[in-house]
Design a protein around this motif. Structure first.
Motif, short mmCIF file in Angstrom:
data_model
loop_
_atom_site.label_atom_id
_atom_site.label_comp_id
_atom_site.label_asym_id
_atom_site.label_seq_id
_atom_site.Cartn_x
_atom_site.Cartn_y
_atom_site.Cartn_z
N GLY A 21 -1.45 3.99 3.95
CA GLY A 21 -0.01 3.81 4.12
C GLY A 21 0.80 5.07 3.97
O GLY A 21 1.99 5.00 3.65
N VAL A 22 0.21 6.25 4.21
CA VAL A 22 0.93 7.52 4.04
C VAL A 22 0.99 8.30 5.34
O VAL A 22 1.23 9.51 5.33
CB VAL A 22 0.27 8.37 2.93
N LEU A 23 0.79 7.62 6.46
CA LEU A 23 0.79 8.30 7.75
C LEU A 23 2.22 8.55 8.23
O LEU A 23 3.06 7.65 8.20
CB LEU A 23 0.03 7.43 8.76
N ALA A 24 2.50 9.77 8.64
CA ALA A 24 3.81 10.11 9.17
C ALA A 24 4.00 9.44 10.52
O ALA A 24 3.02 9.15 11.23
CB ALA A 24 3.94 11.64 9.31
N PRO A 25 5.27 9.14 10.92
CA PRO A 25 5.53 8.44 12.20
C PRO A 25 4.87 9.11 13.40
O PRO A 25 4.27 8.45 14.25
CB PRO A 25 7.05 8.46 12.29
N GLU A 26 4.98 10.46 13.48
CA GLU A 26 4.40 11.14 14.63
C GLU A 26 2.87 11.06 14.60
O GLU A 26 2.22 11.00 15.66
CB GLU A 26 4.87 12.60 14.69
N GLU A 27 2.30 11.06 13.39
CA GLU A 27 0.85 10.94 13.28
C GLU A 27 0.39 9.53 13.65
O GLU A 27 -0.65 9.34 14.27
CB GLU A 27 0.40 11.28 11.85
N GLU A 28 1.19 8.54 13.26
CA GLU A 28 0.84 7.16 13.57
C GLU A 28 0.86 6.95 15.09
O GLU A 28 -0.02 6.30 15.65
CB GLU A 28 1.81 6.19 12.90
#
Length: 375
Positions: A21-28
């Motif tokens: 649950g620590v993924l950045a929006p751009e990474e997601e």
């Protein structure tokens, strides 16, 4: 860019962050595009917001279903592996990541080297947790030669006649002892071995409660045969030189003796007897013996630092956990045909061990105070 050509190591890194649950929006977004391309095996266009939401849920479901989790955190690869048999189905599950710990309300670590030595005069000595065992010679020493206590040979040369010492391990403790004849004994958790400082000239007798592994020294008495006897609840085990495990926990209902090498002769209070050969296990419950061929490793794995289950039900498995982590167990309701086979390291924290069983059994398992609850 080609999503299919995304570096696998980087993709795994993103998946690990996604699951935590620590993924950045751009990474997601990058990960979702890679996942869709990977599953469709083709290039895709710009997904809509709705598509992203559906894709996110589908990817999470697929990751769990396919057990891709096992490749995400390598440090847990050797920590635990369990092969589960539930009814007629089988699942191979490798605990390669720290599982969610919401069901565990306390941080409890594994057991270790813990034991108490009770002398003939009743004095109790808490043995060092930095040591793994003691040796009985002219003095009682640790394995490294440092003294625990000095023996008074003038008073104790008759051994049994002068009384017994006791080595006791609590829940969460194991310890070994080398007896005066060279026999080595490993005590599992919540067990007691009573023994003399020196054996008599005619026999070697010890008394066991709980579980222990024996590596019995061969006869070296010039006066002739010098049998070694283990007294447990309702039965007597006699050998001259051999290796075997005795599981005599009172809450298990039966006493199990498993022979690793050599030969042992078992008799009970009703004069029933049986001779075991390597690879055989005798089960005794009240009267008579039941003998079967077993995988010896199942009975002795605890000595090597593992829980080992071979078609063990949840109740039996958790009793082992409870002894090692210092807890009690409450299971309600109990169900039949929940059978487990496999191996879990005894060195991992309780939270991870329980999470493994919770994941594969489908039962809600939690720790409240000093009790493991299964619902």
């Amino acid at each position: 860019m080609s999503w299919l050509l995304m570096d696998r190591e980087y993709a795994n890194h993103l998946i690990d962050k996604f699951l935590k649950g620590v993924l950045a929006p751009e990474e997601e977004y990058l990960l979702l595009r890679w996942y869709e391309a990977k599953t469709r095996d083709t290039e895709v266009g710009q997904p809509s917001d709705v598509d992203i939401k559906v894709l996110r849920e589908r990817m999470l479901h697929e990751l769990k279903r396919r057990r891709l989790l096992k490749r995400m955190t390598v440090r847990y690869l050797a920590a635990a592996s369990v092969v589960v048999v539930l009814g007629i189905g089988s699942i191979v599950y490798f605990a390669n990541r720290p599982l969610p710990q919401e069901s565990v309300t306390a941080t409890i670590g594994p057991g270790g080297n813990r034991a108490t030595l009770t002398l003939i005069n009743g004095k109790k000595i808490d043995l060092s947790e930095q040591q793994a065992g003691i040796v009985v010679t002219d003095d009682i020493t640790y394995l490294d030669g440092s003294k625990v206590v000095e023996n008074d040979r003038k008073k104790d040369t008759k051994g049994v006649g002068m009384g017994l010492l006791a080595l006791h391990t609590p829940k969460g403790g194991t310890y070994s002892i080398t007896l005066s004849d060279g026999t080595r004994v490993w005590l599992n958790s919540e067990s007691t071995l009573r023994y003399p400082v020196h054996f008599s000239d005619t026999e070697r007798v010890v008394f066991l409660e709980g579980e222990a592994y024996f590596d019995v020294s061969k006869n070296n008495n010039a006066s002739g045969n010098w049998p070694f006897r283990v007294e447990v609840t309702g039965q007597h085990i006699e050998v001259l030189g051999t290796e075997f495990n005795v599981d005599a926990y009172r809450d298990e209902g039966d006493v199990k003796t498993t022979l690793v090498s050599g030969k042992v002769w078992l008799t009970d209070d009703h004069k029933q007897s049986v001779i075991l050969r390597p690879g055989q296990q005798a089960s005794h419950m009240g009267r008579g013996f039941s003998v079967r061929k077993v995988a010896v490793q199942e009975s002795i794995a605890w000595k090597d630092g593992y829980f080992y289950f071979n078609d063990a039900d949840l109740d039996r498995a958790l009793k082992q956990f409870a002894r090692w982590y210092g807890l009690n167990v409450s299971i309600f309701p109990k169900r039949k045909n929940e059978l487990f086979s496999g191996r879990i390291s005894r060195s991992i924290p309780l939270a991870d061990a329980i999470a493994i069983l919770e994941e594969i059994s489908g039962r809600a398992i939690s720790v409240e105070g000093t009790t493991i609850y299964v619902r």
